[in-house]
Design a protein around this motif. Structure first.
Motif, PDB file in Angstrom:
ATOM      1  N   ARG A   1      -2.239   9.842  -2.253  1.00  0.00           N
ATOM      2  CA  ARG A   1      -2.552   8.580  -2.914  1.00  0.00           C
ATOM      3  C   ARG A   1      -4.036   8.612  -3.290  1.00  0.00           C
TER       4      ARG A   1
ATOM      5  N   VAL B   1     -10.271  10.308  -3.341  1.00  0.00           N
ATOM      6  CA  VAL B   1     -11.156   9.525  -4.208  1.00  0.00           C
ATOM      7  C   VAL B   1     -11.678  10.467  -5.296  1.00  0.00           C
TER       8      VAL B   1
ATOM      9  N   ALA C   1      -7.647   6.447  -4.687  1.00  0.00           N
ATOM     10  CA  ALA C   1      -8.287   5.135  -4.554  1.00  0.00           C
ATOM     11  C   ALA C   1      -9.606   5.105  -5.301  1.00  0.00           C
TER      12      ALA C   1
ATOM     13  N   LEU D   1      -4.737   2.883  -5.438  1.00  0.00           N
ATOM     14  CA  LEU D   1      -5.331   1.703  -4.824  1.00  0.00           C
ATOM     15  C   LEU D   1      -6.700   1.451  -5.435  1.00  0.00           C
TER      16      LEU D   1
ATOM     17  N   TYR E   1      -7.026   8.764   1.766  1.00  0.00           N
ATOM     18  CA  TYR E   1      -6.929   8.675   0.306  1.00  0.00           C
ATOM     19  C   TYR E   1      -7.775   9.755  -0.357  1.00  0.00           C
TER      20      TYR E   1
ATOM     21  N   LEU F   1       0.836  -1.207   0.000  1.00  0.00           N
ATOM     22  CA  LEU F   1       0.000   0.000   0.000  1.00  0.00           C
ATOM     23  C   LEU F   1       0.868   1.253   0.000  1.00  0.00           C
TER      24      LEU F   1
ATOM     25  N   SER G   1     -15.632   3.777  -0.364  1.00  0.00           N
ATOM     26  CA  SER G   1     -15.038   5.092  -0.649  1.00  0.00           C
ATOM     27  C   SER G   1     -14.984   5.951   0.607  1.00  0.00           C
TER      28      SER G   1
ATOM     29  N   LEU H   1     -12.105   4.873   2.754  1.00  0.00           N
ATOM     30  CA  LEU H   1     -10.815   5.246   2.173  1.00  0.00           C
ATOM     31  C   LEU H   1     -10.535   6.740   2.341  1.00  0.00           C
TER      32      LEU H   1
END
Length: 201
Positions: free
Chosen positions: A114, A145, A116, A74, A143, A68, A135, A138
């Motif tokens: 990052r 999105v 996702a 991701l 993260y 990860l 979502s 995350l």
């Protein structure tokens, strides 16, 4: 740039996974854009229950955690069961909870910068619910999105054929999956070039 796809099917290898089959549409588009993609099937691993990065013993989550941190993108891929993410998906998200308290050398949460997205398959309605649950988790972890960073396939409520057994709906799922990959890659590049700083104290 690297991407990690975590397939949260309930089927251990070498059983055929409909969820993995749809996820390969996304990973194929990412690869076409120069991204190195790795896929793991979580059910094949010994993932101990808990919310720590390493639960000791034969826990194999530390190796997933390392992947990860090595990936800028991701993709969590889950079947729908009873209108909800699979139990394996929940285990993965619970183990990712440890990342909430982890920071990099600049004090940023390790999931910052990052991106996702989510892939969902299933025979009953509930794909949007599954996407929102995954979502939301995350985003909590840190993260980013992007918009339309998901794709799904299902034929509505009730029993029916599996994704690999039915052509209906695939064209939409595939085009949405390619758009998902494009959006994930585009935002990942933007964050690479203009990274988020540490949260203000």
């Amino acid at each position: 740039m690297r991407a990690l796809v975590i397939n949260c099917t309930l089927k251990p290898s070498p059983q055929t996974s409909n969820t993995e089959a749809l996820a390969t549409v996304v990973s194929g588009e990412l690869s076409r854009r120069g991204v190195t993609v790795e896929t793991i099937r979580a059910v094949d691993l010994q993932l101990a229950p808990g919310v720590e990065t390493d639960m000791g013993g034969d826990d194999e989550w530390p190796s997933v955690h390392a992947r990860l941190l090595d990936a800028q993108i991701l993709v969590v891929a889950s079947p729908t069961w009873l209108g909800r993410p699979s139990s394996v998906t929940q285990r993965v998200l619970e183990r990712m909870d440890a990342m909430l308290s982890e920071t990099d050398d600049d004090g940023r949460p390790v999931a910052f910068n990052r991106v996702a997205g989510v892939v969902v398959t299933g025979n009953e309605d509930g794909a949007h619910h599954v996407i929102s649950e995954i979502s939301g988790a995350l985003v909590d972890i840190g993260y980013t999105v992007p918009g339309q960073s998901w794709t799904y396939w299902h034929l509505g409520p009730g029993p029916g054929p599996d994704y690999l057994d039915e052509e209906r709906g695939r064209e939409w799922s595939h085009s949405t999956g390619r758009a998902m990959a494009a959006n994930l890659h585009g935002v990942a590049v933007a964050l690479r070039d203009n990274p988020l700083g540490p949260p203000p104290s």
